[in-house]
Motif scaffolding. Sequence first.
Motif, PDB file in Angstrom:
ATOM      1  N   ASP A 263       0.832  -1.204   0.000  1.00  0.00           N
ATOM      2  CA  ASP A 263       0.000   0.000   0.000  1.00  0.00           C
ATOM      3  C   ASP A 263       0.866   1.253   0.000  1.00  0.00           C
ATOM      4  OD1 ASP A 263      -2.726   1.334   0.460  1.00  0.00           O
ATOM      5  OD2 ASP A 263      -1.590   2.061   2.202  1.00  0.00           O
ATOM      6  N   ALA A 264       1.915   1.262   0.818  1.00  0.00           N
ATOM      7  CA  ALA A 264       2.790   2.430   0.895  1.00  0.00           C
ATOM      8  C   ALA A 264       3.508   2.675  -0.425  1.00  0.00           C
ATOM      9  CB  ALA A 264       3.799   2.256   2.029  1.00  0.00           C
ATOM     10  N   ALA A 265       4.008   1.607  -1.046  1.00  0.00           N
ATOM     11  CA  ALA A 265       4.758   1.769  -2.291  1.00  0.00           C
ATOM     12  C   ALA A 265       3.870   2.298  -3.415  1.00  0.00           C
ATOM     13  CB  ALA A 265       5.381   0.438  -2.699  1.00  0.00           C
ATOM     14  N   VAL A 266       2.683   1.732  -3.563  1.00  0.00           N
ATOM     15  CA  VAL A 266       1.788   2.148  -4.645  1.00  0.00           C
ATOM     16  C   VAL A 266       1.241   3.548  -4.398  1.00  0.00           C
ATOM     17  CG1 VAL A 266      -0.406   1.671  -5.794  1.00  0.00           C
ATOM     18  CG2 VAL A 266       1.171  -0.208  -5.287  1.00  0.00           C
ATOM     19  N   ARG A 267       0.723   3.794  -3.214  1.00  0.00           N
ATOM     20  CA  ARG A 267       0.102   5.095  -2.945  1.00  0.00           C
ATOM     21  C   ARG A 267       1.141   6.212  -2.880  1.00  0.00           C
ATOM     22  NH1 ARG A 267      -3.978   4.692   1.973  1.00  0.00           N
ATOM     23  NH2 ARG A 267      -4.322   6.859   1.311  1.00  0.00           N
ATOM     24  N   ASN A 268       2.328   5.926  -2.357  1.00  0.00           N
ATOM     25  CA  ASN A 268       3.357   6.955  -2.324  1.00  0.00           C
ATOM     26  C   ASN A 268       3.830   7.317  -3.726  1.00  0.00           C
ATOM     27  OD1 ASN A 268       3.165   6.830   0.444  1.00  0.00           O
ATOM     28  ND2 ASN A 268       5.359   6.662   0.791  1.00  0.00           N
ATOM     29  N   ALA A 269       3.953   6.316  -4.592  1.00  0.00           N
ATOM     30  CA  ALA A 269       4.347   6.613  -5.969  1.00  0.00           C
ATOM     31  C   ALA A 269       3.285   7.446  -6.666  1.00  0.00           C
ATOM     32  CB  ALA A 269       4.595   5.311  -6.727  1.00  0.00           C
ATOM     33  N   ARG A 270       2.025   7.151  -6.404  1.00  0.00           N
ATOM     34  CA  ARG A 270       0.944   7.936  -7.013  1.00  0.00           C
ATOM     35  C   ARG A 270       0.935   9.363  -6.480  1.00  0.00           C
ATOM     36  NH1 ARG A 270      -4.532   4.375  -7.291  1.00  0.00           N
ATOM     37  NH2 ARG A 270      -5.138   6.213  -8.491  1.00  0.00           N
ATOM     38  N   ASP A 271       1.135   9.519  -5.180  1.00  0.00           N
ATOM     39  CA  ASP A 271       1.171  10.870  -4.613  1.00  0.00           C
ATOM     40  C   ASP A 271       2.418  11.623  -5.064  1.00  0.00           C
ATOM     41  OD1 ASP A 271      -1.220  10.483  -3.364  1.00  0.00           O
ATOM     42  OD2 ASP A 271      -0.425  10.304  -1.332  1.00  0.00           O
ATOM     43  N   CYS A 272       3.522  10.920  -5.218  1.00  0.00           N
ATOM     44  CA  CYS A 272       4.737  11.547  -5.731  1.00  0.00           C
ATOM     45  C   CYS A 272       4.495  12.068  -7.141  1.00  0.00           C
ATOM     46  CB  CYS A 272       5.889  10.546  -5.712  1.00  0.00           C
ATOM     47  SG  CYS A 272       7.466  11.208  -6.287  1.00  0.00           S
ATOM     48  N   LEU A 273       3.806  11.280  -7.944  1.00  0.00           N
ATOM     49  CA  LEU A 273       3.454  11.713  -9.292  1.00  0.00           C
ATOM     50  C   LEU A 273       2.559  12.952  -9.232  1.00  0.00           C
ATOM     51  CD1 LEU A 273       2.557   9.341 -12.179  1.00  0.00           C
ATOM     52  CD2 LEU A 273       1.219  11.405 -11.840  1.00  0.00           C
ATOM     53  N   GLN A 274       1.645  12.981  -8.271  1.00  0.00           N
ATOM     54  CA  GLN A 274       0.759  14.132  -8.121  1.00  0.00           C
ATOM     55  C   GLN A 274       1.545  15.383  -7.762  1.00  0.00           C
ATOM     56  OE1 GLN A 274      -2.540  14.025  -8.632  1.00  0.00           O
ATOM     57  NE2 GLN A 274      -2.925  16.176  -8.118  1.00  0.00           N
ATOM     58  N   VAL A 275       2.524  15.251  -6.867  1.00  0.00           N
ATOM     59  CA  VAL A 275       3.345  16.399  -6.481  1.00  0.00           C
ATOM     60  C   VAL A 275       4.150  16.912  -7.671  1.00  0.00           C
ATOM     61  CG1 VAL A 275       5.301  17.120  -5.050  1.00  0.00           C
ATOM     62  CG2 VAL A 275       3.475  15.734  -4.047  1.00  0.00           C
ATOM     63  N   HIS A 276       4.622  15.999  -8.511  1.00  0.00           N
ATOM     64  CA  HIS A 276       5.397  16.399  -9.680  1.00  0.00           C
ATOM     65  C   HIS A 276       4.528  17.035 -10.765  1.00  0.00           C
ATOM     66  CE1 HIS A 276       8.734  14.144  -7.956  1.00  0.00           C
ATOM     67  NE2 HIS A 276       9.505  14.569  -8.927  1.00  0.00           N
ATOM     68  N   GLY A 277       3.218  16.829 -10.702  1.00  0.00           N
ATOM     69  CA  GLY A 277       2.345  17.406 -11.701  1.00  0.00           C
ATOM     70  C   GLY A 277       2.554  16.777 -13.062  1.00  0.00           C
ATOM     71  N   GLY A 278       2.416  17.593 -14.132  1.00  0.00           N
ATOM     72  CA  GLY A 278       2.554  17.070 -15.489  1.00  0.00           C
ATOM     73  C   GLY A 278       3.902  16.444 -15.746  1.00  0.00           C
ATOM     74  N   MET A 279       4.945  16.952 -15.070  1.00  0.00           N
ATOM     75  CA  MET A 279       6.286  16.398 -15.252  1.00  0.00           C
ATOM     76  C   MET A 279       6.355  14.945 -14.815  1.00  0.00           C
ATOM     77  SD  MET A 279       9.853  17.743 -13.542  1.00  0.00           S
ATOM     78  CE  MET A 279       9.512  19.410 -14.104  1.00  0.00           C
ATOM     79  N   GLY A 280       5.555  14.584 -13.824  1.00  0.00           N
ATOM     80  CA  GLY A 280       5.596  13.230 -13.304  1.00  0.00           C
ATOM     81  C   GLY A 280       5.100  12.194 -14.294  1.00  0.00           C
TER      82      GLY A 280
END
Length: 316
Positions: A263-280
């Motif tokens: 759960d941590a790996a998947v959700r953190n990667a998704r939130d990391c992508l969200q923080v990066h915005g379009g660049m992610g």
Amino acid sequence: MDFQLSDDQRALRAGVRELLAGRFGRDRMRAALDDGTGVDRALWRELGEAGFFSLRLPEAEGGVGLGLPESVLLFEEVGRSLLPGPLIATHLAAGPVKGAAQGGTVVAVLDPGQPVAHLGEADALLVLGPGDGPRASAASVDVTRVRDEATPVRSIDPFTPLWRAGDPEETGERLPRGGRLRDEGALLAAAEQLGSAARTTEMAVQHAGEREQFGSPIGSFQAVKHLCAGMLVRAELARCAVYAAAVTADPVEIAGAKLLADDAAVRNARDCLQVHGGMGFTWEADVHLHLKRAWLRSGQWLAAAAAEEVLAGDLC
């Protein structure tokens, strides 16, 4: 009981991080991605020489003589670096399978009903039995025949080629601790997920501190703060569960640790992508690589449904 890492454990973790940073840093990782490189045999042997695969073998057998907690620290670093290859299966097969401890033999895992990762590069197979423990052989199980009869399937992770293979007819040579290898593999996969979750948290915080909007770092905005804080909470919760399960080696605690780490790996990667915005979302960013690997790894060794059954069974 003191769950803080000892000085030796911290030194071990730092040494592995330094080794992987030097041999599989971002530039080499991206080059391997662009070239479609699979298992790096030279790096595999270097890991063998460093004691990565023989970590838990007794010193009398040429190993390092450490335990499961130390293995968890190693695989946490693997998860951070996105190092590809069937590292867990080779680590578990070290000793019984000739050459695995030294990094000269690449051992893939065949879990009936699941795709086989890195079958094309495997020298031996660790075959997980349905309930009577794994069985493995570097000789009696004809890896070439299994590979010839297997069909490549599309993989979501560009670093992990997958094959659809049937269960070998040969029973193979049973491994010591056969009934424990699936649990141990699940714990080491959870450690990899933990490393990925921690790394994507760091990536998000770094980007939030550097990227500016409206004259301020986006990390100063409350919505972004909440995302990063949630990522840290998930990663540290998973860390507590994984480290505790490494000490007890209890199947129920391992199941819980795998669930939390997935759960941590998947959700953190998704939130990391969200923080990066379009660049992610771009190929040049590394966020998608962590997300794809986390998705794939969550279904390996002990998937969510099986882990939940283990936890539910313990309540009865």
